[in-house]
Design an enzyme around this catalytic site. Sequence first.
Site, PDB file in Angstrom:
ATOM      1  CG  ASP A  24      42.181 -44.309  54.395  1.00 50.32           C
ATOM      2  OD1 ASP A  24      42.335 -43.551  53.418  1.00 50.32           O
ATOM      3  OD2 ASP A  24      43.032 -45.124  54.760  1.00 50.32           O
ATOM      4  CD  GLU A  66      43.800 -49.329  47.469  1.00 52.31           C
ATOM      5  OE1 GLU A  66      44.593 -48.606  48.095  1.00 52.31           O
ATOM      6  OE2 GLU A  66      42.814 -48.884  46.839  1.00 52.31           O
TER       7      GLU A  66
END
Length: 104
Positions: free
Chosen positions: A60, A49
């Site tokens: 995040d 990813e």
Amino acid sequence: MTELERVCRARRERGEKALVPFLTAGFPDERTSLELLAACARKGCEVVEVGVPFSDPVADGPVIQRASERALHHHTSLHDVMDMVRQFRERDQTTPVVLMGYLN
């Protein structure tokens, strides 16, 4: 069927999970992030990813936030991310790359 679908289905059929590493494109710099992407594939990662740097990825956490800040400091753009994936594809046509972006 895409390579990503093939990998996911094969894992599911075997009752296994896959470790999918996350790299922020452009961190610590563009050349190194391309080398890290290639290294993940060489070391057997079935999927990688790649995060498109964003100015406010607070959800995040601090590590990815700092990586995005540094990549943006180096002016890494979506165009640069796509170019990095294109360069990776010249070396590796099978390892799925999933781009991760943000929508605020």
